[in-house]
Design an enzyme around this catalytic site. Structure first.
Site, PDB file in Angstrom:
ATOM      1  CG  ASP A   1       2.847   4.962  12.424  1.00  0.00           C
ATOM      2  OD1 ASP A   1       3.923   4.369  12.266  1.00  0.00           O
ATOM      3  OD2 ASP A   1       2.183   5.395  11.470  1.00  0.00           O
TER       4      ASP A   1
ATOM      5  CD  GLU B   1       4.723  -2.615   7.395  1.00  0.00           C
ATOM      6  OE1 GLU B   1       4.679  -1.391   7.589  1.00  0.00           O
ATOM      7  OE2 GLU B   1       3.705  -3.336   7.357  1.00  0.00           O
TER       8      GLU B   1
ATOM      9  CD1 TRP C   1      10.745   5.827   9.189  1.00  0.00           C
ATOM     10  CD2 TRP C   1      12.288   4.943  10.551  1.00  0.00           C
ATOM     11  NE1 TRP C   1      10.110   4.929  10.021  1.00  0.00           N
ATOM     12  CE2 TRP C   1      11.036   4.377  10.872  1.00  0.00           C
ATOM     13  CE3 TRP C   1      13.403   4.550  11.282  1.00  0.00           C
ATOM     14  CZ2 TRP C   1      10.866   3.426  11.881  1.00  0.00           C
ATOM     15  CZ3 TRP C   1      13.239   3.608  12.294  1.00  0.00           C
ATOM     16  CH2 TRP C   1      11.989   3.053  12.582  1.00  0.00           C
ATOM     17  CG  ASP C   2       9.892   3.138   5.482  1.00  0.00           C
ATOM     18  OD1 ASP C   2       9.260   2.081   5.349  1.00  0.00           O
ATOM     19  OD2 ASP C   2       9.547   4.040   6.255  1.00  0.00           O
TER      20      ASP C   2
ATOM     21  CD  GLN D   1       8.504   8.267   8.422  1.00  0.00           C
ATOM     22  OE1 GLN D   1       9.297   8.016   7.535  1.00  0.00           O
ATOM     23  NE2 GLN D   1       7.544   7.429   8.759  1.00  0.00           N
TER      24      GLN D   1
ATOM     25  CG  HIS E   1       4.209  14.072  10.397  1.00  0.00           C
ATOM     26  ND1 HIS E   1       2.853  13.904  10.227  1.00  0.00           N
ATOM     27  CD2 HIS E   1       4.777  12.914   9.949  1.00  0.00           C
ATOM     28  CE1 HIS E   1       2.613  12.716   9.686  1.00  0.00           C
ATOM     29  NE2 HIS E   1       3.769  12.087   9.509  1.00  0.00           N
TER      30      HIS E   1
ATOM     31  NE  ARG F   1      -3.019   8.913  11.940  1.00  0.00           N
ATOM     32  CZ  ARG F   1      -2.844   7.585  11.950  1.00  0.00           C
ATOM     33  NH1 ARG F   1      -1.805   7.047  11.330  1.00  0.00           N
ATOM     34  NH2 ARG F   1      -3.711   6.795  12.568  1.00  0.00           N
ATOM     35  N   PRO F   2      -5.646  12.057   7.138  1.00  0.00           N
ATOM     36  CG  PRO F   2      -5.368  13.756   5.546  1.00  0.00           C
ATOM     37  CD  PRO F   2      -4.808  13.240   6.848  1.00  0.00           C
TER      38      PRO F   2
ATOM     39  CD  GLU G   1      -3.793   3.415  12.058  1.00  0.00           C
ATOM     40  OE1 GLU G   1      -4.577   4.187  12.639  1.00  0.00           O
ATOM     41  OE2 GLU G   1      -2.904   3.798  11.282  1.00  0.00           O
TER      42      GLU G   1
ATOM     43  NE  ARG H   1      -2.142   0.881   4.024  1.00  0.00           N
ATOM     44  CZ  ARG H   1      -2.035   1.922   4.867  1.00  0.00           C
ATOM     45  NH1 ARG H   1      -0.876   2.191   5.440  1.00  0.00           N
ATOM     46  NH2 ARG H   1      -3.059   2.697   5.110  1.00  0.00           N
TER      47      ARG H   1
END
Length: 570
Positions: A319, A503, A166-167, A214, A212, A284-285, A518, A159
């Site tokens: 998060d 991930e 930072w990834d 990271q 923001h 957050r959208p 989430e 996604r």
């Protein structure tokens, strides 16, 4: 009698006025207390502002399983016109919201499922993924939430269709290991471009991420590029390094002891440290409904306060995690902005050291001395305020209660990673990590089971790398080997069964992807690919590199860090 075409024109003008009013009302209701940088006319607006009530209604209707889908949808025409049309149609009999969305928006396409060739080794699989995960967005459509970048880049996968801050560093480690220095240079150039464009590197190249940043790994990226290009890379990106530092330290000049401003904190003794912060205090959208539900679950707190803490946790990269919560089982007790994170401050120590090195390379010894002094002051503040003497590990500082927090997390390894830890303390951290976080499949993020993805039993590739390299920096090779070997075995077993890298991993065993959070588990996966390649180099000798994890555990690590220890380690 008024001709129909004029009547339609008048009605449309009224609808546009209503749409504008609704947009402004929506903005006011969600952002009244926010110091929102996106209010600048030169900064593109996120979709919740562009689309106002329509965005809220679509997300609340849960038309898509993933809230990020509509946040990434592209309006087919001027959003104000779409919003005006929506306000005219929505109360009509038979109105179909999903049909309206399909007509007026281009939805993100589902990525084609990558089927790797049969019989590939782990290394071959990763090398084959680099072109699959590479994107280019030099030009984007008007009103797209995607922000253009001048060079191609590698996305995490699944996604995550955009570049993430930072990834990318851990992905770049793998690109460099694979010899793709051109891609490393392109990605550093993209992040430098973002700093010049926005004053900081956003979470990702989406309008809704602009409020923001990271974990600040740009200094590490430039140092990585300098391994290939020498000091020229440091000199080239010195202006951007300085701008990023200014972003994190904005407002420090006027702070009095005990005060905070955005991302910077001055403690009562005058020590300066940093925290995570988002400039907006709205849902957050990309997680709109979830954030609204979280805020409603705790009516004793202002919703805007919860929204900012959720957003600031997204800025942390963790998060979400019990690390930020008073009650690990209740996300609405999150209070990220009242916590001074040990990992963030370790990373900013590295930024200060890199600024000193880059300034020296550019011939500015005075500036180099200033940055060295700032780094030394931060290192002392970390030792003073982010060390839990009772427990024997580095931890976060609690601004609300004015004391060090007790929880052990994988963030405790960051001072070791940047060579900012005292030697005796590094040994204590190594022992604590081995006793409390090391599991059969790698290093757990925390020891708390909250159902959040940055908690037990999950382990994440970047934290494995930080731990392994940090432990090696201080001669803790045995523990570093355990982290490396166990995580690699987990990755290999999962790959053998599913033919993919994911991930995050469940480290309570081997061969299982992680859960919680989430969204469903994502595969690809940029930072896991990068860390896996680097760890394969750690366990296999240079003269005999391995393409998969050996069936027998090596006696010792084959590679050692190349960093020069700071004075703290002497």
């Amino acid at each position: 009698m008024i001709p129909p075409e004029i009547r339609r024109s008048v009605l449309l003008q009224k609808a546009i006025k209503l749409a504008l009013a609704g947009t402004l009302l929506t903005f006011a209701s969600f952002s009244a207390t926010a110091a929102d940088p996106s209010s600048d006319t030169e900064t593109p607006q996120p979709p919740d502002i562009l689309l106002g009530a329509l965005f809220n209604d679509v997300q609340n209707a849960k038309l898509f399983p993933d809230q990020k889908t509509f946040a990434d949808a592209i309006p087919n025409s001027d959003p104000l016109m779409i919003l005006a049309d929506y306000r005219m149609q929505r109360n009509q009999s038979g109105f179909d919201l999903r049909h309206f969305v399909d007509v007026n928006f281009t939805l993100p396409k589902a990525g084609e499922k990558y089927v790797p060739p049969a019989g590939q080794s782990l290394r071959e699989h990763i090398d084959g993924l680099w072109p699959v995960l590479t994107r280019s967005t030099k030009n984007v459509k008007k009103w797209d939430s995607l922000l253009p970048l001048p060079e191609s880049y590698v996305v995490p996968g699944g996604r995550f269709r955009e570049i993430y801050y930072w990834d990318s560093y851990f992905t770049m480690l793998g690109l460099a290991e694979s010899g793709h220095w051109d891609k490393v240079a392109d990605m550093v150039a993209n992040f430098g471009y973002e700093i010049d464009a926005w004053g900081h590197i956003p979470n990702g190249n989406r309008t809704y991420y602009l409020s923001h940043s990271q974990p600040p790994f740009f200094a590490f990226m430039v140092e990585l590029l300098a391994q290939h290009e020498g000091d020229d890379a440091l000199k080239e990106y010195l202006p951007q390094l300085q701008k990023e530092y200014a972003y994190w330290m904005e407002g420090v000049e006027t702070l009095q002891p005990g005060q905070q401003n955005q991302r910077v904190v001055k403690l009562e003794d005058g020590s300066v440290l940093n925290r995570y912060w988002d400039d907006r205090d709205t849902p957050r959208p990309e997680s709109w409904v979830e954030d609204i539900a979280t805020a409603k679950s705790n009516p004793n707190r202002p919703a805007t306060e919860i929204y900012r803490d959720l957003r600031s946790a997204a800025a942390s990269g963790w998060d979400f995690s019990s690390r930020w919560m008073d009650n690990p089982q209740q996300l609405s007790t999150i209070r990220t902005t009242t916590i001074v994170p040990v990992d963030l401050n370790a990373l900013l120590y590295q930024l200060e050291k890199t600024l000193a090195r880059a300034s020296a390379a550019a011939g500015d010894r005075a500036k180099a001395s200033q940055y060295d002094a700032l780094a030394n002051a931060r290192q002392k503040a970390i030792e003073m305020h982010l060390w839990n003497n009772k427990e024997g590990w580095y931890a976060d500082y609690d601004l609300q209660n004015n004391k060090i927090r007790d929880q052990l997390t994988a963030a405790a390894l960051f001072p070791l990673y940047v060579n900012a830890a005292a030697k005796d303390r590094a040994a204590k951290v190594a022992a604590a990590a081995q006793a409390h976080l090391l599991q059969p499949g790698g290093l757990a993020t925390t020891s708390v089971k909250s159902g959040q993805q940055w908690d037990a039993p999950n382990g994440w590739a970047p934290l494995q790398w930080v731990a392994a390299e940090g432990l090696q920096n201080y001669g803790q090779d045995d523990v570093a080997m355990e982290v490396t070997w166990r995580f690699l075995t987990n990755v290999q077993h999962t790959y053998d069964r599913e033919k993919k890298l994911v991930e995050k991993y469940d480290v309570s065993s081997t061969g299982t992807g992680g859960g919680g959070g989430e969204y469903p588990l994502q595969d690809g996966f940029g930072w896991t690919n990068g860390v896996t390649l680097k760890m394969l180099d750690l366990i296999c000798p240079q003269e005999k590199p391995c393409d998969s994890v050996p069936s027998t555990r090596p006696a010792s690590l084959s590679a050692t860090p190349t960093k020069t220890p700071s004075a703290a380690t002497q």
